[in-house]
Design an enzyme around this catalytic site. Structure first.
Site, PDB file in Angstrom:
ATOM      1  N   GLY A 104       0.842  -1.181   0.000  1.00  0.00           N
ATOM      2  CA  GLY A 104       0.000   0.000   0.000  1.00  0.00           C
ATOM      3  C   GLY A 104       0.877   1.231   0.000  1.00  0.00           C
ATOM      4  O   GLY A 104       2.003   1.211   0.514  1.00  0.00           O
ATOM      5  N   TYR A 105       0.364   2.309  -0.571  1.00  0.00           N
ATOM      6  CA  TYR A 105       1.134   3.546  -0.692  1.00  0.00           C
ATOM      7  C   TYR A 105       0.639   4.580   0.304  1.00  0.00           C
ATOM      8  O   TYR A 105      -0.546   4.903   0.340  1.00  0.00           O
ATOM      9  CB  TYR A 105       1.059   4.084  -2.118  1.00  0.00           C
TER      10      TYR A 105
END
Length: 185
Positions: free
Chosen positions: A29-30
């Site tokens: 995930g960013y």
């Protein structure tokens, strides 16, 4: 810290006997896209990565050869608890994929290049340079990309893609994981 020098390709057909190759199950995930700050679980290993583009795209009409992107990359180990906490803070789409590690195609470099860089020849012969074949899960199911990381820009430019590759999409932002994370579905 290191500089990541890679080329990326779409795939026209999967290699035969794909399941014989080792693979990793990846979830990431960013927390931020520009610069890219991501948290990743690779099997049972957790870390946070910071990636900053260190070179601008050059001429996009050059079929990927002058669009090589070098990125400064820092990795910091995390434990499972820290990963679980940080991944909840990720924006956008989670990226989930299976990454197969396939030996580089033996015809990837010509003999003249090997003569000028025997270290690359040795690395290829010893299987130290791999094709990383990513097969994505939902929400990007059906997306398949191949990446090759090189020890130098010269090697990246000299590389001849495997026959099962399709289009060189090196530097095309729509094929980056950070962009995929921010696409509205």
């Amino acid at each position: 810290m290191g500089i990541e020098i890679e080329r990326k390709f779409t795939v026209k057909q999967l290699p035969k006997d794909l399941e014989r190759y080792p693979y990793h199950v990846i979830e990431q995930g960013y927390l931020n896209v520009h610069p890219a700050v991501r948290v990743r679980r690779e099997d049972n290993i957790y870390y946070m990565t910071y990636k900053e583009s260190s070179m601008e795209n050059e001429d996009p009409s050059q079929d990927g050869q002058s669009r090589l992107i070098g990125k400064v990359e820092y990795n910091m180990p995390l434990d499972k608890e820290s990963y679980d906490h940080l991944v909840l803070k990720a924006d956008g789409n989670m990226i989930r994929k299976k990454r197969y590690l396939i030996p580089l195609n033996s015809d990837g470099f010509d003999e003249a290049f090997f003569a000028g860089d025997p270290g690359i020849k040795k690395a290829v012969e010893e299987g130290k340079i791999k094709i990383e074949l990513d097969i994505f899960d939902a929400p990007f199911e059906g997306t398949i990309l191949a990446e090759v990381e090189f020890p130098s820009e010269e090697a990246a430019r000299a590389y001849k893609p495997a026959k099962w590759f399709f289009e060189d999409v090196t530097g095309d932002v729509k094929y980056s994981n950070s962009h995929m994370s921010s696409v509205k579905l």
